[in-house]
Design a protein around this motif. Structure first.
Motif, PDB file in Angstrom:
ATOM      1  N   ASP A 226      57.786 -22.557  92.879  1.00  0.00           N
ATOM      2  CA  ASP A 226      56.965 -21.519  92.278  1.00  0.00           C
ATOM      3  C   ASP A 226      56.892 -21.764  90.775  1.00  0.00           C
ATOM      4  OD1 ASP A 226      56.683 -20.378  94.728  1.00  0.00           O
ATOM      5  OD2 ASP A 226      58.138 -18.771  94.407  1.00  0.00           O
ATOM      6  N   ILE A 227      55.677 -21.859  90.263  1.00  0.00           N
ATOM      7  CA  ILE A 227      55.485 -22.010  88.827  1.00  0.00           C
ATOM      8  C   ILE A 227      54.969 -20.689  88.281  1.00  0.00           C
ATOM      9  CG2 ILE A 227      54.119 -23.161  87.052  1.00  0.00           C
ATOM     10  CD1 ILE A 227      54.371 -25.699  88.540  1.00  0.00           C
ATOM     11  N   CYS A 228      55.585 -20.217  87.184  1.00  0.00           N
ATOM     12  CA  CYS A 228      55.302 -18.891  86.644  1.00  0.00           C
ATOM     13  C   CYS A 228      54.733 -18.988  85.233  1.00  0.00           C
ATOM     14  CB  CYS A 228      56.572 -18.042  86.605  1.00  0.00           C
ATOM     15  SG  CYS A 228      57.416 -17.912  88.209  1.00  0.00           S
ATOM     16  N   CYS A 229      53.897 -18.015  84.918  1.00  0.00           N
ATOM     17  CA  CYS A 229      53.350 -17.855  83.568  1.00  0.00           C
ATOM     18  C   CYS A 229      53.833 -16.501  83.047  1.00  0.00           C
ATOM     19  CB  CYS A 229      51.827 -17.917  83.596  1.00  0.00           C
ATOM     20  SG  CYS A 229      51.051 -17.539  81.993  1.00  0.00           S
ATOM     21  N   SER A 230      54.539 -16.504  81.908  1.00  0.00           N
ATOM     22  CA  SER A 230      55.090 -15.278  81.336  1.00  0.00           C
ATOM     23  C   SER A 230      54.527 -15.052  79.943  1.00  0.00           C
ATOM     24  CB  SER A 230      56.620 -15.344  81.266  1.00  0.00           C
ATOM     25  OG  SER A 230      57.185 -15.386  82.554  1.00  0.00           O
ATOM     26  N   VAL A 231      54.153 -13.803  79.663  1.00  0.00           N
ATOM     27  CA  VAL A 231      53.668 -13.402  78.343  1.00  0.00           C
ATOM     28  C   VAL A 231      54.627 -12.347  77.807  1.00  0.00           C
ATOM     29  CG1 VAL A 231      51.810 -12.304  77.046  1.00  0.00           C
ATOM     30  CG2 VAL A 231      51.268 -13.913  78.877  1.00  0.00           C
ATOM     31  N   SER A 232      55.140 -12.559  76.602  1.00  0.00           N
ATOM     32  CA  SER A 232      56.101 -11.628  76.008  1.00  0.00           C
ATOM     33  C   SER A 232      55.541 -11.030  74.726  1.00  0.00           C
ATOM     34  CB  SER A 232      57.429 -12.333  75.720  1.00  0.00           C
ATOM     35  OG  SER A 232      57.240 -13.422  74.835  1.00  0.00           O
ATOM     36  N   HIS A 233      55.893  -9.770  74.489  1.00  0.00           N
ATOM     37  CA  HIS A 233      55.481  -9.020  73.297  1.00  0.00           C
ATOM     38  C   HIS A 233      56.744  -8.706  72.512  1.00  0.00           C
ATOM     39  CE1 HIS A 233      53.540  -6.171  70.687  1.00  0.00           C
ATOM     40  NE2 HIS A 233      52.397  -6.238  71.336  1.00  0.00           N
ATOM     41  N   THR A 234      56.934  -9.369  71.375  1.00  0.00           N
ATOM     42  CA  THR A 234      58.180  -9.230  70.625  1.00  0.00           C
ATOM     43  C   THR A 234      58.333  -7.839  70.020  1.00  0.00           C
ATOM     44  OG1 THR A 234      57.070 -10.185  68.683  1.00  0.00           O
ATOM     45  CG2 THR A 234      58.311 -11.686  70.104  1.00  0.00           C
ATOM     46  N   ASP A 235      57.238  -7.207  69.581  1.00  0.00           N
ATOM     47  CA  ASP A 235      57.329  -5.882  68.963  1.00  0.00           C
ATOM     48  C   ASP A 235      57.680  -4.807  69.987  1.00  0.00           C
ATOM     49  OD1 ASP A 235      56.671  -7.165  66.689  1.00  0.00           O
ATOM     50  OD2 ASP A 235      54.760  -6.161  66.343  1.00  0.00           O
ATOM     51  N   LEU A 236      57.093  -4.900  71.173  1.00  0.00           N
ATOM     52  CA  LEU A 236      57.338  -3.901  72.214  1.00  0.00           C
ATOM     53  C   LEU A 236      58.529  -4.241  73.089  1.00  0.00           C
ATOM     54  CD1 LEU A 236      53.665  -3.212  73.409  1.00  0.00           C
ATOM     55  CD2 LEU A 236      54.998  -1.983  71.695  1.00  0.00           C
ATOM     56  N   LEU A 237      59.073  -5.463  72.915  1.00  0.00           N
ATOM     57  CA  LEU A 237      60.199  -5.927  73.738  1.00  0.00           C
ATOM     58  C   LEU A 237      59.851  -5.853  75.220  1.00  0.00           C
ATOM     59  CD1 LEU A 237      63.179  -4.230  71.832  1.00  0.00           C
ATOM     60  CD2 LEU A 237      62.248  -6.539  71.543  1.00  0.00           C
ATOM     61  N   GLN A 238      58.643  -6.287  75.552  1.00  0.00           N
ATOM     62  CA  GLN A 238      58.171  -6.288  76.935  1.00  0.00           C
ATOM     63  C   GLN A 238      57.680  -7.685  77.305  1.00  0.00           C
ATOM     64  OE1 GLN A 238      55.113  -3.277  77.100  1.00  0.00           O
ATOM     65  NE2 GLN A 238      56.574  -1.616  77.389  1.00  0.00           N
ATOM     66  N   SER A 239      57.684  -7.961  78.612  1.00  0.00           N
ATOM     67  CA  SER A 239      57.162  -9.236  79.106  1.00  0.00           C
ATOM     68  C   SER A 239      56.517  -9.020  80.468  1.00  0.00           C
ATOM     69  CB  SER A 239      58.264 -10.296  79.202  1.00  0.00           C
ATOM     70  OG  SER A 239      59.264  -9.892  80.121  1.00  0.00           O
ATOM     71  N   TRP A 240      55.549  -9.872  80.784  1.00  0.00           N
ATOM     72  CA  TRP A 240      54.811  -9.784  82.040  1.00  0.00           C
ATOM     73  C   TRP A 240      54.764 -11.185  82.639  1.00  0.00           C
ATOM     74  CZ3 TRP A 240      53.486  -7.961  77.293  1.00  0.00           C
ATOM     75  CH2 TRP A 240      53.433  -6.565  77.138  1.00  0.00           C
ATOM     76  N   THR A 241      54.990 -11.288  83.958  1.00  0.00           N
ATOM     77  CA  THR A 241      55.098 -12.595  84.614  1.00  0.00           C
ATOM     78  C   THR A 241      54.297 -12.623  85.906  1.00  0.00           C
ATOM     79  OG1 THR A 241      57.319 -12.936  83.712  1.00  0.00           O
ATOM     80  CG2 THR A 241      56.688 -14.282  85.607  1.00  0.00           C
ATOM     81  N   THR A 242      53.612 -13.736  86.155  1.00  0.00           N
ATOM     82  CA  THR A 242      52.913 -13.996  87.411  1.00  0.00           C
ATOM     83  C   THR A 242      53.297 -15.393  87.879  1.00  0.00           C
ATOM     84  OG1 THR A 242      51.049 -12.581  86.810  1.00  0.00           O
ATOM     85  CG2 THR A 242      50.670 -14.202  88.542  1.00  0.00           C
ATOM     86  N   CYS A 243      53.648 -15.517  89.162  1.00  0.00           N
ATOM     87  CA  CYS A 243      54.051 -16.808  89.721  1.00  0.00           C
ATOM     88  C   CYS A 243      53.084 -17.244  90.823  1.00  0.00           C
ATOM     89  CB  CYS A 243      55.472 -16.741  90.288  1.00  0.00           C
ATOM     90  SG  CYS A 243      56.744 -16.359  89.053  1.00  0.00           S
ATOM     91  N   GLN A 244      52.979 -18.541  91.003  1.00  0.00           N
ATOM     92  CA  GLN A 244      52.137 -19.101  92.067  1.00  0.00           C
ATOM     93  C   GLN A 244      52.919 -20.178  92.799  1.00  0.00           C
ATOM     94  OE1 GLN A 244      47.964 -19.744  91.336  1.00  0.00           O
ATOM     95  NE2 GLN A 244      48.013 -21.728  92.336  1.00  0.00           N
ATOM     96  N   ALA A 245      52.892 -20.089  94.126  1.00  0.00           N
ATOM     97  CA  ALA A 245      53.604 -21.074  94.950  1.00  0.00           C
ATOM     98  C   ALA A 245      52.794 -22.353  95.037  1.00  0.00           C
ATOM     99  CB  ALA A 245      53.856 -20.506  96.341  1.00  0.00           C
ATOM    100  N   LEU A 246      53.455 -23.486  94.799  1.00  0.00           N
ATOM    101  CA  LEU A 246      52.810 -24.796  94.875  1.00  0.00           C
ATOM    102  C   LEU A 246      53.492 -25.643  95.940  1.00  0.00           C
ATOM    103  CD1 LEU A 246      52.412 -25.563  91.077  1.00  0.00           C
ATOM    104  CD2 LEU A 246      50.718 -24.635  92.635  1.00  0.00           C
ATOM    105  N   THR A 247      52.681 -26.392  96.678  1.00  0.00           N
ATOM    106  CA  THR A 247      53.192 -27.228  97.759  1.00  0.00           C
ATOM    107  C   THR A 247      52.984 -28.694  97.405  1.00  0.00           C
ATOM    108  OG1 THR A 247      52.668 -25.530  99.387  1.00  0.00           O
ATOM    109  CG2 THR A 247      53.061 -27.752 100.210  1.00  0.00           C
ATOM    110  N   ALA A 248      54.072 -29.436  97.373  1.00  0.00           N
ATOM    111  CA  ALA A 248      53.970 -30.870  97.079  1.00  0.00           C
ATOM    112  C   ALA A 248      53.676 -31.615  98.368  1.00  0.00           C
ATOM    113  CB  ALA A 248      55.283 -31.368  96.470  1.00  0.00           C
ATOM    114  N   CYS A 249      52.499 -32.206  98.496  1.00  0.00           N
ATOM    115  CA  CYS A 249      52.101 -32.943  99.694  1.00  0.00           C
ATOM    116  C   CYS A 249      51.822 -34.398  99.318  1.00  0.00           C
ATOM    117  CB  CYS A 249      50.864 -32.316 100.328  1.00  0.00           C
ATOM    118  SG  CYS A 249      51.267 -30.893 101.350  1.00  0.00           S
ATOM    119  N   HIS A 250      52.880 -35.126  99.146  1.00  0.00           N
ATOM    120  CA  HIS A 250      52.759 -36.566  98.907  1.00  0.00           C
ATOM    121  C   HIS A 250      54.030 -37.215  99.426  1.00  0.00           C
ATOM    122  CE1 HIS A 250      55.637 -36.589  95.524  1.00  0.00           C
ATOM    123  NE2 HIS A 250      55.158 -35.373  95.303  1.00  0.00           N
ATOM    124  N   GLY A 251      53.988 -38.518  99.581  1.00  0.00           N
ATOM    125  CA  GLY A 251      55.139 -39.217 100.139  1.00  0.00           C
ATOM    126  C   GLY A 251      55.252 -38.963 101.635  1.00  0.00           C
TER     127      GLY A 251
END
Length: 303
Positions: A226-251
């Motif tokens: 799962d690869i995630c993208c997180s955005v953080s707000h230093t002034d508000l001390l908050q963060s938001w994260t979304t993840c996406q599942a990736l499948t490796a199909c090689h080899g």
């Protein structure tokens, strides 16, 4: 011992009188400064957009709303706007900037005037001060408070991650918008390992003071994760994260082989169904044509 000459005595007497007058003037000035002291305080000084703040103008001498005049100013860069000012003795506003129309309310006590500014937005960030015009007969005083800064912040939206995972080479896009000030965006695996390779991130102003964060990640995946993208707000001390599942199909990964077999079987079945459907249509058409010809011959023989 001889007495000092009259000229010297007269000079000393004038000097003492001047000293007394000077001391009285300093005392009078000091008392006036204390009595007319004005102090401004913003509560809270750091606020999230959409909320309310109070701008307190405190003074030690009683305020006479029937004669005196009070005003709040807003300063930002080169702008100077009137937030609130009334005509003495009335509830009518004067010179209020349209940016603050319908968003202000003022209450008076004997020691302070409280301005409530509702529905704070990003453009309200800046310095504020209050000014009092004291009128006592023919005398008047012009008093100003200190400047106080109001900082307005806005949260970012939950990141949206898009992209394709057809091969081991992937390109993911993450976007989050509506925040202020500039936030921080980070790509990482679900276990917390940070991804820094081939990352391009931009902070773009949306024209209304807020920012849009747009980032692209290019990666060659070695295993499913799962690869995630997180955005953080230093002034508000908050963060938001979304993840996406990736499948490796090689080899020679077993799940990839099974996936390829599944795709091949489905594709073969689909081809056979289509071929069978076409064959049935052709047979039906030929049967219909044959029956039509037989009926036509029978009709000729009967005639």
């Amino acid at each position: 011992m001889e007495a000092p000459p009259p000229v010297i005595l007269d000079f000393l007497l004038k000097l003492s009188r001047m000293y007394v007058l000077y001391c009285c003037f300093l005392s009078w000035y000091f008392l006036l400064s204390v009595n007319y002291a004005v102090r401004l305080e913003i509560t809270p000084s750091h606020v999230i957009a959409g909320r309310n703040v109070t701008v307190n103008c405190e003074f030690e001498q009683s305020y006479d709303s029937s004669n005196d005049d009070i005003m709040w100013e807003f300063h930002k860069n080169t702008k100077r706007l009137i937030v609130w000012r009334s005509i003495p003795g009335t509830n009518m506003l004067r010179d209020q900037n349209e940016h603050f129309h319908g968003r202000t309310e003022v209450k008076f006590t004997s020691e302070k005037a409280v301005l409530t500014l509702r529905s704070i937005n990003l453009s309200d960030s800046g310095e504020y001060r209050c000014i009092i015009f004291i009128r006592r007969g023919r005398n008047s005083e012009y008093l100003t408070s200190n400047f106080s800064y109001l900082s307005v912040a806005a949260p970012y939206s939950i990141p949206v991650v898009t992209g394709l995972n057809k091969t081991e080479e992937i390109s993911l896009h993450c976007i989050s918008y509506g925040g202020y000030p500039e936030g921080q965006l980070m790509w990482h695996y679900r276990n917390g390992s940070i991804l820094t390779e081939s990352v391009s991130t931009q902070h773009i102003s949306n024209g209304m003071g807020a920012f849009v964060i747009n980032s692209t990640l290019s990666l060659r995946i070695q295993q499913s994760d799962d690869i995630c993208c997180s955005v953080s707000h230093t002034d508000l001390l908050q963060s938001w994260t979304t993840c996406q599942a990736l499948t490796a199909c090689h080899g020679n990964y077993p799940h990839c082989i099974l996936f390829d077999m599944f795709i091949s079987i489905v594709s073969g079945l689909a081809f056979l169904i289509i071929l069978l459907f076409i064959t049935i249509i052709i047979i039906t058409i030929r049967m219909f044509q044959g029956s039509t010809q037989i009926k036509a011959k029978q009709l000729e023989n009967s005639t």
